[in-house]
Design a protein around this motif. Structure first.
Motif, PDB file in Angstrom:
ATOM      1  N   GLU A  91      11.045 -38.130 -13.432  1.00 47.89           N
ATOM      2  CA  GLU A  91      11.607 -37.855 -14.757  1.00 47.89           C
ATOM      3  C   GLU A  91      12.485 -36.606 -14.721  1.00 47.89           C
ATOM      4  OE1 GLU A  91      10.059 -36.544 -19.220  1.00 47.89           O
ATOM      5  OE2 GLU A  91       8.624 -37.276 -17.724  1.00 47.89           O
ATOM      6  N   TYR A 102      13.915 -35.197 -11.997  1.00 49.89           N
ATOM      7  CA  TYR A 102      15.094 -35.470 -11.176  1.00 49.89           C
ATOM      8  C   TYR A 102      16.147 -36.230 -11.975  1.00 49.89           C
ATOM      9  CZ  TYR A 102      13.262 -34.000  -6.584  1.00 49.89           C
ATOM     10  OH  TYR A 102      12.798 -33.284  -5.506  1.00 49.89           O
ATOM     11  N   ARG A 103      15.690 -37.226 -12.730  1.00 49.36           N
ATOM     12  CA  ARG A 103      16.624 -38.036 -13.509  1.00 49.36           C
ATOM     13  C   ARG A 103      17.346 -37.183 -14.550  1.00 49.36           C
ATOM     14  NH1 ARG A 103      16.096 -40.588 -18.228  1.00 49.36           N
ATOM     15  NH2 ARG A 103      13.836 -40.248 -18.257  1.00 49.36           N
ATOM     16  N   THR A 104      16.612 -36.297 -15.226  1.00 52.43           N
ATOM     17  CA  THR A 104      17.224 -35.436 -16.245  1.00 52.43           C
ATOM     18  C   THR A 104      18.262 -34.510 -15.616  1.00 52.43           C
ATOM     19  OG1 THR A 104      15.180 -35.474 -17.544  1.00 52.43           O
ATOM     20  CG2 THR A 104      16.771 -33.724 -18.035  1.00 52.43           C
ATOM     21  N   GLN A 128      21.324 -36.510 -14.526  1.00 49.87           N
ATOM     22  CA  GLN A 128      22.187 -36.862 -15.653  1.00 49.87           C
ATOM     23  C   GLN A 128      23.075 -35.692 -16.059  1.00 49.87           C
ATOM     24  OE1 GLN A 128      19.271 -38.213 -18.499  1.00 49.87           O
ATOM     25  NE2 GLN A 128      19.460 -40.364 -17.851  1.00 49.87           N
ATOM     26  N   TRP A 160      17.199 -37.972  -6.773  1.00 50.93           N
ATOM     27  CA  TRP A 160      16.981 -39.116  -7.642  1.00 50.93           C
ATOM     28  C   TRP A 160      17.366 -40.405  -6.901  1.00 50.93           C
ATOM     29  CZ3 TRP A 160      14.468 -41.378 -11.130  1.00 50.93           C
ATOM     30  CH2 TRP A 160      14.981 -42.361 -11.965  1.00 50.93           C
ATOM     31  N   GLU A 173      21.378 -48.543  -8.662  1.00 52.32           N
ATOM     32  CA  GLU A 173      21.309 -47.192  -9.229  1.00 52.32           C
ATOM     33  C   GLU A 173      21.326 -46.139  -8.129  1.00 52.32           C
ATOM     34  OE1 GLU A 173      19.301 -49.660  -9.865  1.00 52.32           O
ATOM     35  OE2 GLU A 173      19.199 -50.027 -12.031  1.00 52.32           O
ATOM     36  N   ALA A 219      24.011 -42.983  -7.703  1.00 54.07           N
ATOM     37  CA  ALA A 219      23.555 -41.590  -7.651  1.00 54.07           C
ATOM     38  C   ALA A 219      23.998 -40.915  -6.362  1.00 54.07           C
ATOM     39  CB  ALA A 219      22.034 -41.533  -7.787  1.00 54.07           C
TER      40      ALA A 219
END
Length: 495
Positions: free
Chosen positions: A189, A191-193, A196, A206, A218, A222
């Motif tokens: 979570e 890493y994703r934030t 982004q 990510w 995906e 990335a």
């Protein structure tokens, strides 16, 4: 040797040999940078700073140093405190390296609310490379475990302020269970934030997690975003994935793709210091020495050196002999072989030389002269290169005798495409990269181009073409006119 084997420069084309050479070069770079697949904490999270922007304004190192020290002394400028801390940590701009001073200035900046300074403090504690206070006495960290709690505190404070570097660091700790209970879901979570937000290391990490879950589409996006921002390990990982062929659709086995990725990783290694030296000579105004140094690296096959040497030769920087254009053309051609990012420069120079009656036979191809030059420009347009779009739009607007006929409708379409590309700079990664390179004068040009679209629409009666309708269709024409009116407002805003 990788370049020679990949493109058949003096030797037969042999992708396997090129791949082996580029991979060895990339592995050397990985060792030099101490990059390993699980080394995902990066101390250098804030490389772009006010220091470079101030130097770009013509100030000397000593002037910048004095100015920042004076601002920091007031204790009120968190940004100045942060910049001084970095100067002490890295020895930049003539400052003597001093970790104690770096720590103190980072601490002062952090206490003034600077999220980047909080992250750097966390890095100093987490990586055992910095000082800390202990019972009023200065001491150095003796082990990682002793100060992870403090590191996490700083990371969490910076993360709460939205600093993506801090989020990336906390994610690493959760992923590996260092100082916290291992929690892969929470790491993902975070890493994703951070990803982004465009943080290159977070994009890489990510992407790695997505690979584990076989979410290849995906992961590909990335990793390529990280690679586009110069994340060396992302280039290396993509090379491995294409070499091995982990997925038939998104990561098919491809010698050419693997070689290209290893090349990018390898060209970030030790040799880059030589090219940077050439660029430093250029910045210092020593043009003759700069172009000579870059030309030597260009002859060795380094794409960055080829592009820079070609630019200097084309614009007569340090070399004004009659064969300057020939040399520039040859270097642009070799750079374009390695990356189509150079198609515009190659086609533009070739077009100018042809129109001046100079030979461009040094660049081989199935067609020669103006047709070949226009072909390169068209290729650049298909890639969405801003300069090529603008160049062709202007050429079609007025026509070029002996090159192409005037075509107002095509000019209008190209201008619309250019304005659309630039206006999407916050929504498209590729356009954003282009937009980030635009100067304020280029932002003025956007407004002027929108006015030009409006003018062309009015002069040629093509308002409805903007919507693909028949110009005799009154309703479509009205829509076009309204769209033009909207562009007038947009142009005013751009100007």
């Amino acid at each position: 040797m990788g370049f020679r084997h990949l493109f058949g420069a003096g030797v037969p084309v042999n992708c396997s040999a090129a791949l082996a050479a580029y991979k060895e070069m990339a592995e050397i770079t990985m060792r030099e940078h101490n990059y390993y697949p699980d080394l995902l904490l990066d101390k250098d999270l804030h490389l772009i700073s006010l220091l470079e922007s101030r130097k770009a304004n013509g100030k000397s190192d000593s002037a910048i140093r004095t100015e920042l020290l004076k601002e920091a002394a007031s204790g009120k400028s968190a940004e100045a405190l942060f910049e001084v801390a970095k100067m002490y940590e890295t020895g930049a701009y003539g400052m003597e390296e001093d970790e104690d001073q770096a720590f103190d200035f980072y601490l002062a900046a952090a206490e003034n609310g600077h999220a980047g300074a909080m992250t750097q403090l966390g890095m100093m504690y987490a990586t055992t490379s910095g000082p800390h206070r202990d019972g009023g006495e200065r001491a150095y960290q003796s082990s990682l475990a002793e100060d992870l709690d403090t590191a996490i505190d700083w990371f969490e404070k910076a993360g709460a302020l939205g600093d993506p570097g801090a989020l990336n660091a906390i994610a690493y700790l959760y992923l590996h269970g260092k100082g916290v209970d291992r929690d892969v879901a929470k790491a993902a979570e975070l890493y994703r934030t951070a990803a982004q937000a465009g943080h290159p290391e977070a994009l890489l990490n990510w992407g790695e997690l997505l690979l584990r879950d076989e979410a290849f589409e995906e992961a590909l996006e990335a990793l390529h975003q990280a690679e586009a921002q110069g994340q060396i390990l992302a280039s290396f990982r993509l090379g491995q994935l294409y070499e091995e062929g982990v997925d038939d659709f998104y990561f098919p086995q491809s010698c050419e793709s693997a070689a290209a990725m290893y090349k990018r990783a390898g060209e970030s290694g030790y040799w880059i210091s030589g090219v940077r030296y050439g660029i430093d000579l250029y910045k210092a105004g020593l043009m003759e020495h700069a172009v000579t140094f870059l030309a030597m690296a260009a002859e060795e096959g380094y794409e960055i050196a080829q592009a820079n040497a070609a630019y200097m030769l084309e614009h007569r920087m340090g070399y004004s002999l009659p064969d300057a254009d020939d040399l520039a053309l040859r270097f642009y051609d070799r750079a374009a072989l390695q990356s189509p990012d150079h198609y515009f420069a190659l086609g533009n120079l070739m077009l100018r030389m042809e129109m001046e009656g100079k030979s461009t036979s040094a660049v081989p191809g199935p067609v020669t002269g103006l047709r070949q030059a226009m072909g390169y420009l068209e290729e650049a347009v298909e890639m969405g290169q801003v300069q090529a779009l603008r160049k062709l739009a202007e050429m079609y607007e007025v026509g070029e005798e002996g090159v192409l006929a005037q075509d107002t409708a095509k000019a209008l379409g190209l201008y619309k495409r250019l304005v659309t590309l630039l206006s999407r700079s916050q929504r498209s990664e590729r356009a954003q990269k282009i937009g980030n390179k635009l100067s304020w004068s280029s932002m003025m040009d956007i407004g002027k181009l929108q006015w030009k679209v409006t003018s062309l629409s009015a002069k040629s009666g093509l308002a409805s073409v903007l919507h693909g309708g028949d110009k005799k269709d009154g309703e479509k024409a009205q829509e076009g006119i309204l769209d033009v009116e909207g562009q007038v407002s947009s142009a005013a805003e751009g100007l």
